[in-house]
Design a protein around this motif. Structure first.
Motif, mmCIF file in Angstrom:
data_model
loop_
_atom_site.group_PDB
_atom_site.id
_atom_site.type_symbol
_atom_site.label_atom_id
_atom_site.label_comp_id
_atom_site.label_asym_id
_atom_site.label_seq_id
_atom_site.Cartn_x
_atom_site.Cartn_y
_atom_site.Cartn_z
ATOM 1 N N MET A 165 0.828 -1.201 0.000
ATOM 2 C CA MET A 165 0.000 0.000 0.000
ATOM 3 C C MET A 165 0.866 1.257 0.000
ATOM 4 N N GLN A 166 1.955 1.220 0.764
ATOM 5 C CA GLN A 166 2.858 2.365 0.800
ATOM 6 C C GLN A 166 3.497 2.581 -0.559
ATOM 7 N N ARG A 167 3.822 1.476 -1.249
ATOM 8 C CA ARG A 167 4.402 1.578 -2.578
ATOM 9 C C ARG A 167 3.419 2.219 -3.563
ATOM 10 N N CYS A 168 2.155 1.864 -3.438
ATOM 11 C CA CYS A 168 1.120 2.458 -4.297
ATOM 12 C C CYS A 168 1.029 3.969 -4.059
ATOM 13 N N ILE A 169 1.020 4.346 -2.782
ATOM 14 C CA ILE A 169 0.922 5.769 -2.440
ATOM 15 C C ILE A 169 2.147 6.530 -2.945
#
Length: 299
Positions: free
Chosen positions: A15-19
């Motif tokens: 999720m952090q990578r997506c953000i």
């Protein structure tokens, strides 16, 4: 985030990578749009759309046609306008003939379109990949005049570009100036990759102009430089107006090997202008500001 999050299987790291990816995408778009918007503000803040300041008029006269030979230069608002044709003749000099208000509108509409293209560059990249890898639209090898090139139709890129062009025309308060032709899959722009390459150059040649204009007050803090600018150009404002009027005229004058008033030709004219900047009267002070070229610092 919605796609991965709703499945309940995404890790916090994913999720952090997506953000982070979304933040990077926004950052790239903003950095590329910024110099185009800044040039647009320079145009609107320093030039009257109807009345020219005599020394800094944007009026263009074609150097390629002589009335004595029985041929007149074409204007984007003359009898040829139903074809949208706005130029012709020798590509080495101006091929458009515009009065000040027409040239102001022509430049403003072009910059507005360039803003939209930069804002939608990721979308265009995806479409370009799809067009290049298409199994239904093959390619042919043509000698386009610049070597052997892969010529391939670009229906997805063309659809997006015509949408952006339509939005720009609708939002414009004035009649459209020049051609609305978008060259794609022809000798001028052989394929989607070349299209993307051309339009990613826009912030690269506009940012040095913006940086120079913004640096003029700082340069003048040195009294020797201030004296030089006063003696050579007549002061800070006159130097700024000299550079801006030169670009807004000759960066959009239809010059270049495939120049003209078409959508692609506007970009070609600006490229052509950058190749001649070393011959400009203001080149020395441009270099004093730290300018090293339009391709960045390769130190």
């Amino acid at each position: 985030i919605h796609e991965y999050g709703r499945k309940g299987t995404a890790t916090e790291e994913e999720m952090q990578r997506c953000i982070d990816s979304l933040a990077d995408a926004v950052s790239v778009i903003e950095s590329n749009v910024a110099p185009v918007r800044r040039m647009l503000s320079f145009l609107e803040d320093n030039f009257d759309p109807m009345k020219a300041e005599p020394e800094f008029s944007l009026k263009l006269s074609s150097s390629s046609f002589s009335p004595s030979r029985g041929v007149s230069a074409f204007s984007s608002y003359n009898s040829m306008n139903r074809f949208g044709f706005g130029g012709g003749g020798d590509s080495s000099g101006p091929t458009l003939s515009h009065n000040h208000p027409t040239q102001y509108t022509f430049v403003r509409q072009s910059l507005k379109l360039w803003c939209k293209v930069q804002e939608n560059m990721h979308r265009l990249w995806v479409c370009a990949d799809d067009d290049l890898l298409s199994t239904t639209h093959g390619y042919s090898l043509w000698n386009t005049g610049q070597g052997l090139n892969r010529v391939q139709t670009c229906p997805r890129v063309a659809k997006v570009m015509h949408t952006l062009l339509g939005e720009t025309r609708t939002e414009s308060s004035a009649a459209w100036v020049g051609l609305s032709v978008v060259h794609l899959g022809d000798r001028d722009v052989p394929n989607a990759l070349i299209f993307i390459d051309k339009y990613t150059q826009i912030p690269r040649f506009l940012q040095p102009i913006v940086s120079f204009i913004d640096s003029i007050p700082k340069l003048c803090e040195d009294q020797h430089v201030a004296d030089y600018i006063e003696d050579e150009f007549g002061g800070e404002r006159r130097l700024k107006m000299l550079v801006l009027s030169d670009y807004f005229k000759h960066g959009f004058d239809g010059s270049g090997d495939d120049g003209g008033s078409c959508i692609d030709g506007r970009l070609t004219s600006s490229w052509n202008w950058t190749s001649r900047v070393a011959k400009k009267r203001y080149y020395n002070i441009l270099m004093m500001s730290g300018f090293q070229g339009f391709d960045g610092d390769f130190k």
